[in-house]
Motif scaffolding. Structure first.
Motif, PDB file in Angstrom:
ATOM      1  N   GLU B 340       0.797  -1.218   0.000  1.00  0.00           N
ATOM      2  CA  GLU B 340       0.000   0.000   0.000  1.00  0.00           C
ATOM      3  C   GLU B 340       0.836   1.277   0.000  1.00  0.00           C
ATOM      4  N   GLY B 341       1.978   1.214   0.649  1.00  0.00           N
ATOM      5  CA  GLY B 341       2.721   2.447   0.895  1.00  0.00           C
ATOM      6  C   GLY B 341       3.398   3.042  -0.329  1.00  0.00           C
ATOM      7  N   LEU B 342       3.932   2.184  -1.188  1.00  0.00           N
ATOM      8  CA  LEU B 342       4.766   2.706  -2.260  1.00  0.00           C
ATOM      9  C   LEU B 342       4.341   2.162  -3.619  1.00  0.00           C
ATOM     10  N   MET B 343       4.656   2.952  -4.653  1.00  0.00           N
ATOM     11  CA  MET B 343       4.509   2.459  -6.023  1.00  0.00           C
ATOM     12  C   MET B 343       5.885   1.947  -6.415  1.00  0.00           C
ATOM     13  N   LEU B 344       6.096   0.650  -6.270  1.00  0.00           N
ATOM     14  CA  LEU B 344       7.448   0.104  -6.325  1.00  0.00           C
ATOM     15  C   LEU B 344       8.133   0.315  -7.673  1.00  0.00           C
ATOM     16  N   ASN B 345       7.375   0.296  -8.766  1.00  0.00           N
ATOM     17  CA  ASN B 345       8.061   0.430 -10.058  1.00  0.00           C
ATOM     18  C   ASN B 345       8.134   1.877 -10.534  1.00  0.00           C
ATOM     19  N   ASP B 350       8.721  10.419  -8.107  1.00  0.00           N
ATOM     20  CA  ASP B 350       7.259  10.344  -8.191  1.00  0.00           C
ATOM     21  C   ASP B 350       6.662   9.884  -6.873  1.00  0.00           C
ATOM     22  N   ASN B 351       7.311   8.951  -6.211  1.00  0.00           N
ATOM     23  CA  ASN B 351       6.803   8.487  -4.927  1.00  0.00           C
ATOM     24  C   ASN B 351       6.842   9.596  -3.878  1.00  0.00           C
ATOM     25  N   LEU B 352       7.847  10.451  -3.967  1.00  0.00           N
ATOM     26  CA  LEU B 352       7.977  11.510  -2.968  1.00  0.00           C
ATOM     27  C   LEU B 352       6.970  12.630  -3.193  1.00  0.00           C
ATOM     28  N   GLN B 376      15.791  15.311  -4.474  1.00  0.00           N
ATOM     29  CA  GLN B 376      17.176  15.141  -4.031  1.00  0.00           C
ATOM     30  C   GLN B 376      17.368  15.767  -2.662  1.00  0.00           C
ATOM     31  N   LYS B 377      16.734  16.929  -2.451  1.00  0.00           N
ATOM     32  CA  LYS B 377      16.850  17.616  -1.161  1.00  0.00           C
ATOM     33  C   LYS B 377      16.315  16.717  -0.037  1.00  0.00           C
ATOM     34  N   LEU B 378      15.133  16.157  -0.279  1.00  0.00           N
ATOM     35  CA  LEU B 378      14.544  15.269   0.732  1.00  0.00           C
ATOM     36  C   LEU B 378      15.424  14.045   0.957  1.00  0.00           C
ATOM     37  N   ILE B 404      11.676   6.885   2.033  1.00  0.00           N
ATOM     38  CA  ILE B 404      10.973   7.535   0.924  1.00  0.00           C
ATOM     39  C   ILE B 404       9.493   7.692   1.270  1.00  0.00           C
ATOM     40  N   ALA B 405       8.912   6.653   1.876  1.00  0.00           N
ATOM     41  CA  ALA B 405       7.493   6.730   2.240  1.00  0.00           C
ATOM     42  C   ALA B 405       7.266   7.852   3.257  1.00  0.00           C
TER      43      ALA B 405
END
Lengths: 364, 496
Positions: B340-345, B350-352, B376-378, B404-405
């Motif tokens: 649920e947490g991430l769009m792995l591909n 985009d995930n951030l 990149q900053k994050l 990342i999540a």
């Protein structure tokens, strides 16, 4: 952090995702070129009944000593006129693939495309018969496709049904509607500039290409930007990649699904218009099985039916590969059933190679 | 008399994780034995070894005095060890009879012998005194309690000597629980040994003869149930010192940000009440299945709310979609990163940025450069080890994926962060970074709701802790008023 070896291979892998279909297209063209080249030589040498290995060896030898520079088959295959035919043959599948790519990337599928193309071609022809202004006809035809897409989208999103089932039903409904509207026969459209969109002027030269081809290129460029660069496009990928995440991230999944199917329907309507233009008539029995060609093009272009991957460029190349396969088989004089077998094998090969590549990537 | 089951110094490691460090367990014939321990104490690993799903690294297992090394669940079953899992394992569309006899169908010349199948299924139900369950009904049409009986009947088909029940009452009502206990008593009379795994000590006291407590992969105590008082059991369960150090900066708590007032969903939670203030880290403890995740999901608009209220910054806003919650300034970190947490591909970038494209887009067109820069900053501030923002997030390690999540919530500039098991399954280094981050967020005036099953981190990081038990969260107290002991007591529903 310094780039490591695995970093570099992963970059290469992503490059391959883009270039893979390109190589496929080149491979197919080269393959047919070679086959036709061999065929040309063989027909020139006029073998006296030699078959099998012997014939092959003689062919191979004869290539070295080939004096002729005529090669009628190869030249015909690579000629501008034939390229033009390939492009024209690609247009309908390509425009359909624009909508289908978006749907497949979002994790859906649309099986009703062939029927929608038939229906909209009948709609367009009927409107032309009633002497509406051609511009209005174009608009209404495309909108008719969008309308069907809207119904598909509302059903999929509203009733949370599998798109496979919904569009399977719509496949029957749209086909039936087309036959009903057309009174179970073809509708001849009176001459207008709609007919000229796919007309082949100067058939012996590459240029000018019919406006339909340019339109398809334009639409593809537009769609590529929409899917890759816009927030909407990112949402389409997000929904296909992981619907739960998309929901978690506040994306209005159901509304976007309606949008996706509607937008795709507009493209299918446009493909119907191209179909009408090509045949200069609305035919309710046309484009049976077209949806499978379109899905094949999208999948050969690198999209996954489980959603989240795919690109417009890939799908366009996929559509071209399909057209080259058809055209090349025709040039070889192979019967229709051979084309079907070959295209079937190519689909499985293309996707199988992709799987293998991905499996290797994940086990690295 | 030889023991039915005897385990000696059983050990099992998964990579660097030592799941079992030395377990001794002895169960006599016709004995109901409670296996007690916190989440992650090693109970499920132990049961998986017994049922043949894993092989132990070292140690011995004897069944009726003979060495026992099951190769797979089928082998274990035919050796006389049957297992009933916490989640029911039934084929919902098949009938009661087919489910009971699944995998054990009597055959004649390769064809299913229907009359014998029916007779044996009926006999199994009769043995449990549940003849009333219709054999032909699809199992999904029966209530959960009957499904549980079907599951037990299936376990009895192979005439087990040892039956393992993992949290069998977690989905049952009180009446059904009583019925189940009667079934267990009858099994005991027949000489079947039962290993009974449960978090609920009062149930264990009611139905079990003896007990063994597991802690951190070791058996730390065993004895007769009647002679072991509950406080002593809990002491054995906790046992450890709080050795980890948790970063804690200067935090000042302000006015309330997010409030739940008797929040109830359709299954869970039953009632959740709390108030999260600016600069506060509020922990929610509880057993798996107590309804902690469901509370967060209901608050975030992912699950429907039946009753109760959600207030955000002194404004009632109970019903909302996830999109509205995000614009309220609430962010949710899912406990299930991969599903649920991430769009792995999809890319890190985009995930951030997916919840808030505004700062990196213009007229609906994503500005790739700006997006990459923001990402990149994050990534730098979270010390994410990755090659570039364009890399698919699935290529990263668990800890980096989790960063990342969480980074997505930072990019969203959420005022309230709902973190569901943020440190689950990640390495120690990343854990400490996440604790530090939570501390910094609270210090900058954000509110953090922190669900965790790991008590030391809750006690180390939180300002206040609430304990959830069977769908109800009411007692929220300052961290100083809690001990591991009192949290566990509250989580298993024992009042001191």
């Amino acid at each position: 952090m310094a780039p490591t070896a695995s970093n570099r291979t992963s970059k290469l892998r992503r490059l391959m995702n883009v270039l893979g279909p390109f190589f496929g297209l080149i491979l197919v063209v080269v393959l047919f070129g070679m086959l036709l080249y061999i065929q040309d030589i063989r027909s020139e040498m006029e073998f006296d009944g030699a078959t099998g290995f012997k014939a092959f060896m003689e062919t191979a030898r004869s290539i070295e000593y080939a004096q002729s520079d005529t090669f009628p088959g190869l030249k015909a295959f690579l000629s501008g006129a034939n390229s033009k035919i390939i492009f024209i043959q690609t247009v309908i599948v390509a425009i359909g693939a624009l909508g289908m790519t978006m749907i497949i990337v979002s994790g859906g599928i649309d099986l009703s495309v062939g029927s929608v193309v038939a229906l909209t071609s009948v709609v367009g022809a009927s409107l032309l018969v009633k002497e509406y202004h051609p511009a209005l006809v174009i608009l209404l035809t495309v909108l008719a496709g969008g309308g069907i897409g809207l119904i598909n989208g509302l059903t999929v999103a509203g009733l949370r049904m599998m798109p496979f089932i919904v569009t399977l039903g719509m496949m029957g409904i749209a086909r039936g509607l087309a036959k009903w509207m057309a009174g179970n026969q073809t509708v001849n459209s009176p001459p207008s500039f709609v007919n000229s969109m796919m007309a082949m002027h100067e058939p012996m030269q590459f240029l000018p290409l019919p406006p339909g081809v340019w339109l398809a290129v334009l639409l593809a460029a537009g769609m590529a930007v929409v899917l890759q660069q816009t927030v909407f496009g990112r949402y389409v990928f997000a929904i296909g990649s992981n619907e739960s995440t998309a929901r978690l991230c506040g994306i209005r999944v159901r509304m976007h699904k309606v949008l996706i199917y509607t937008l795709a329907g507009l493209f299918f309507g446009f493909a119907g218009l191209m179909q009408l233009s090509r045949l200069t008539q609305g035919d309710p029995t046309v484009a049976i099985g077209l949806e499978l060609d379109i899905i094949a093009a999208v999948v050969i272009g690198g999209a996954s039916l489980s959603g989240g991957t795919g690109s417009i460029l890939g799908s366009m190349i996929g559509a071209l590969i399909m057209a080259v396969l058809r055209n090349g088989s025709n040039q070889m004089g192979w019967p229709n059933y051979m084309q079907e077998i070959i295209i079937g094998i190519v689909i499985i090969l293309a996707v199988g190679l992709d799987r293998l590549r991905q499996r290797r990537a994940t086990t690295e | 008399m030889t023991a039915r089951l005897r385990m000696r110094s059983l050990q099992k490691s998964f990579g660097a994780t030592r799941a079992l460090r030395g377990v001794d367990l002895e169960v006599g014939p016709g004995e109901v034995h409670a296996l007690i321990g916190e989440n992650g104490a090693g109970k499920s690993t132990l049961m998986k070894i017994l049922s043949g799903a894993h092989a132990p690294d070292s140690g011995t297992i004897e069944l009726d005095g003979k060495p026992f090394r099951p190769a797979n669940p089928m082998h274990a079953r035919h050796s006389g060890v049957s297992m009933i899992y916490q989640e029911l394992n039934l084929a919902p569309h098949l009938s009661v009879e087919e489910n009971i006899m699944l995998g054990e169908e009597p055959t004649r010349l390769g064809w299913i012998d229907r009359s014998r199948r029916r007779a044996r299924a009926a006999a199994a139900l009769a043995e449990l005194r549940h003849e009333g369950i219709p054999l032909d009904a699809p199992v999904s049409s029966r209530p959960v309690a009957e499904q549980q009986i079907v599951e037990i009947a299936r376990a009895l088909i192979t005439q087990p000597k040892l039956l393992i029940m993992d949290e069998p009452t977690s989905s049952l009502t009180d009446v059904d629980t009583k019925n189940l206990f009667q079934v267990i008593h009858r099994l005991r009379e027949r000489g079947v040994s039962v290993i009974y795994i449960s978090h609920f000590l009062e149930e264990c006291q009611e139905v079990c003869d003896r007990l063994t407590v597991l802690r951190d992969g070791e058996s730390v105590g065993t004895g007769a149930m009647a002679e072991t008082p509950v406080p002593q059991i809990i002491r054995m369960m906790v046992g450890r010192e709080i050795a980890d150090t948790y970063p804690r900066g200067e935090r000042e708590m302000g006015e309330p940000l997010l409030e739940f007032r008797n929040l109830a969903g359709f299954a869970k939670p039953k009632s959740a009440t709390l108030s999260l203030r600016k600069g506060e880290i509020l922990g929610i403890a509880g057993l798996i299945g107590a309804g902690r995740t469901e509370t967060l999901r209901a608050c975030f608009g992912l699950d429907a709310i039946r009753s109760g209220e959600v207030w955000m910054e002194s404004r009632e806003c109970t019903r909302a979609t996830p999109g509205q919650r995000l614009s309220d300034g609430i962010g949710l970190l899912s406990e299930n990163r991969k599903e649920e947490g991430l769009m792995l591909n999809r890319s890190l970038a985009d995930n951030l940025t997916v919840t808030r494209y505004d700062p990196v887009s213009r007229f609906g067109i994503v500005q790739a450069g700006a997006q990459r820069e923001a990402s990149q900053k994050l990534m730098d501030s979270l010390e994410v080890r990755a090659e570039s923002p364009d890399q698919p997030v699935g290529e990263l390690s668990g800890g980096n994926q989790q960063k990342i999540a969480i980074g997505r919530l930072l990019h969203h500039q959420a005022k309230v962060l709902l973190l569901d098991e943020p440190t689950r399954g990640i390495d120690v280094g990343s854990k400490v970074q996440i604790y530090r981050l939570m501390d910094q967020l609270a210090a900058s005036g954000k509110g953090v709701l922190f669900v965790s099953s790991y008590l030391p981190e809750l006690l180390g990081v939180c300002d206040t802790i609430g304990v959830m038990c069977r769908g109800t969260l009411s007692e929220v107290r300052p961290v100083a008023d809690w001990t591991e002991h009192s949290i566990i007591s509250a989580a298993i529903g024992q009042t001191e």
